[in-house]
Design an enzyme around this catalytic site. Structure first.
Site, PDB file in Angstrom:
ATOM      1  N   LYS A 144     -36.218 -12.611  11.282  1.00  0.00           N
ATOM      2  CA  LYS A 144     -37.022 -11.499  10.764  1.00  0.00           C
ATOM      3  C   LYS A 144     -38.532 -11.779  10.811  1.00  0.00           C
ATOM      4  CE  LYS A 144     -33.521  -8.810   9.484  1.00  0.00           C
ATOM      5  NZ  LYS A 144     -33.256  -7.481  10.052  1.00  0.00           N
ATOM      6  N   GLU A 159     -38.499  -2.409   3.402  1.00  0.00           N
ATOM      7  CA  GLU A 159     -37.160  -2.333   2.801  1.00  0.00           C
ATOM      8  C   GLU A 159     -36.468  -3.646   3.135  1.00  0.00           C
ATOM      9  OE1 GLU A 159     -37.673  -1.332   5.891  1.00  0.00           O
ATOM     10  OE2 GLU A 159     -36.104  -2.599   6.745  1.00  0.00           O
ATOM     11  N   SER A 213     -28.641 -15.925  13.788  1.00  0.00           N
ATOM     12  CA  SER A 213     -29.830 -15.176  13.356  1.00  0.00           C
ATOM     13  C   SER A 213     -30.470 -15.736  12.085  1.00  0.00           C
ATOM     14  CB  SER A 213     -29.468 -13.706  13.154  1.00  0.00           C
ATOM     15  OG  SER A 213     -28.350 -13.591  12.291  1.00  0.00           O
TER      16      SER A 213
HETATM   17  C1  LIG Z   1     -29.824 -13.469   8.962  1.00  0.00           C
HETATM   18  C2  LIG Z   1     -29.692 -12.042   9.339  1.00  0.00           C
HETATM   19  N1  LIG Z   1     -29.070 -11.729  10.491  1.00  0.00           N
HETATM   20  C3  LIG Z   1     -28.923 -10.437  10.892  1.00  0.00           C
HETATM   21  C4  LIG Z   1     -29.389  -9.391  10.108  1.00  0.00           C
HETATM   22  C5  LIG Z   1     -29.165  -7.993  10.586  1.00  0.00           C
HETATM   23  O1  LIG Z   1     -30.323  -7.375  11.009  1.00  0.00           O
HETATM   24  P1  LIG Z   1     -30.610  -7.065  12.527  1.00  0.00           P
HETATM   25  O2  LIG Z   1     -29.411  -6.329  13.067  1.00  0.00           O
HETATM   26  O3  LIG Z   1     -31.821  -6.231  12.496  1.00  0.00           O
HETATM   27  O4  LIG Z   1     -30.805  -8.352  13.248  1.00  0.00           O
HETATM   28  C6  LIG Z   1     -30.038  -9.673   8.900  1.00  0.00           C
HETATM   29  C7  LIG Z   1     -30.545  -8.583   8.059  1.00  0.00           C
HETATM   30  O5  LIG Z   1     -31.001  -8.748   6.986  1.00  0.00           O
HETATM   31  C8  LIG Z   1     -30.206 -11.025   8.520  1.00  0.00           C
HETATM   32  O6  LIG Z   1     -30.810 -11.356   7.372  1.00  0.00           O
END
Ligand SMILES: Cc1ncc(COP(=O)(O)O)c(C=O)c1O
Length: 400
Positions: free
Chosen positions: A89, A111, A377
């Protein structure tokens, strides 16, 4: 097929900018400014500097040997969990806060669901000395307590939202209401590839640093710059959009996205938007949306606050509808098992969102020489309460 946004802000039939009159001028101003800002030498230099020296990029592309042996293939993990603040993020938050500064906006709103985007935005605001207000559903305030404490320490005001089922959708509703009241002074830092045009494209471009790095890292490690498979989880779709960005047009690269099935796609307790959604409008964008026959939004459910959203970024709706991306729905239990597996085999505790991507591995058959790149992620610190409370994880630990 084209996976870049068209001049009107659409990916195929999805996208656009469905905003109230009061926000029209503000969204237009961003639309007219963002490409010039992103391409300006001063933005590029500042962004590159912060990505390297503050966030700690490039994030490693790690060859996961024991996981690869388990699935008889070659698995490489793109370690976004190792970024400052613990997830992808921050790539987006820093970029948008730099744009806000260039546009002369000193009040930032955001948000958040899992709290990672809230923490990332609060971090960028602390770094740049800007006011920060984060809207967060009250359910998520409880289940992501650690991130709430971090945001507060970073100087942000966290506003718990009590409407709906008190999760990400409701937080975004409230942030949009705030923006409508202060359109001239406020920049809304949206945390995923959702919202009115130009946000899905803006966020994709800021997260594209993920696949930019994968290209040269693969070249260095395996001698070619593309994988056979890319795998990522999709909430709104930002880590997936960044992972796929430089590969959309390469037909040799198969794309698999994981969305959250919650208790199961057919249980009524799910957030599997691509499986369950129909065309609708949410948060300024025309996309697939979980809704009843009267067009009322269905409340989503997932163990993962970051995937607990009834919509999906228009880019991903388009990629799924055209068959470019295969989308698997992963249940809570499958994600928990996958989180435990990565921890046991590789010593990496993933975020529960990322665990949904990992749960794709037992569902697909890969060739022994296939290169599979999977984006982790985020890290699991924020989910330790959830993991500690899970009978599935506890029973395995006790028997071990
Ligand atoms: C660690 C992590 N992975 C994935 C996501 C999902 O978001 P996005 O689909 O925008 O990657 C989030 C959302 O808060 C997150 O904190």
């Amino acid at each position: 097929m084209n996976y870049t946004v068209d001049n009107n802000g659409y990916y195929g039939t999805y996208g656009g900018a469905y905003v109230p009159e009061i926000l029209y001028g503000t969204v237009e101003a961003l639309k007219n400014a963002y490409l010039d800002v992103l391409q300006s030498p001063s933005f590029k230099a500042q962004y590159a500097h912060l990505m390297k020296h503050y966030v700690g990029r490039p994030s490693p592309l790690y060859c996961a040997k024991r996981l690869s042996e388990r699935y008889h293939t070659q698995i490489y993990l793109k370690r976004e969990d190792l970024n400052h603040t613990g997830a992808h993020k921050i790539n987006n938050a820093i970029g948008q806060v730099l744009i806000a500064q260039q546009m002369g906006k000193r009040r930032i709103i955001a948000e958040t669901g899992a709290g990672q985007h809230g923490v990332a935005t609060a971090t960028a605001c602390a770094l740049m000395g800007l006011e920060c207000i984060v809207y967060m559903g009250a359910t998520d305030v409880e289940r992501q307590y650690l991130n709430v404490q971090k945001m507060k320490m970073l100087g942000a005001s966290v506003m718990p939202v009590q409407s709906g089922n008190k999760t990400l959708k409701d937080a975004a509703n409230e942030a949009l209401r705030d923006w409508c009241c202060h359109p001239d002074t406020t920049f809304y830092v949206i945390g995923s590839t959702v919202g009115p045009h130009p946000y899905p494209d803006l966020v994709s471009r800021l997260q594209a640093i993920i696949s930019e790095e994968i290209k040269w890292q693969l070249q260095e490690q395996v001698g070619r710059d593309y994988p056979d498979y890319l795998i990522a989880c999709v909430g709104g779709g930002s880590n997936a959009a960044g992972t796929y960005y430089h590969y959309w047009d390469n037909p040799k690269v198969r794309i698999i996205s994981a969305e959250a099935a919650g208790l199961g796609v057919d249980t009524g307790q799910s957030a599997a938007t691509i499986h369950l959604g129909k065309l609708g409008i949410i948060h300024g964008s025309k996309t697939l949306l979980m809704q009843d026959d009267d067009g009322q939004i269905t409340e989503p459910y997932s163990i993962s606050a970051g995937l607990d959203y009834p919509g999906i970024g228009p880019l991903h709706a388009h990629a799924a509808t055209t068959g470019r991306a295969k989308v698997l729905a992963i249940t809570d239990d499958e994600a928990l098992r996958a989180a435990l597996e990565l921890t046991e085999l590789e010593g990496i505790i993933p975020a529960i969102e990322s665990a949904h991507a990992l749960a794709v591995l037992p569902k697909e058959t890969f060739g022994a020489n296939d290169i599979v790149v999977l984006t982790v992620s985020g890290r699991g610190d924020k989910d330790m309460e959830t993991y500690a409370r899970s009978p599935l994880i506890n029973s395995s630990r006790q028997s071990a």
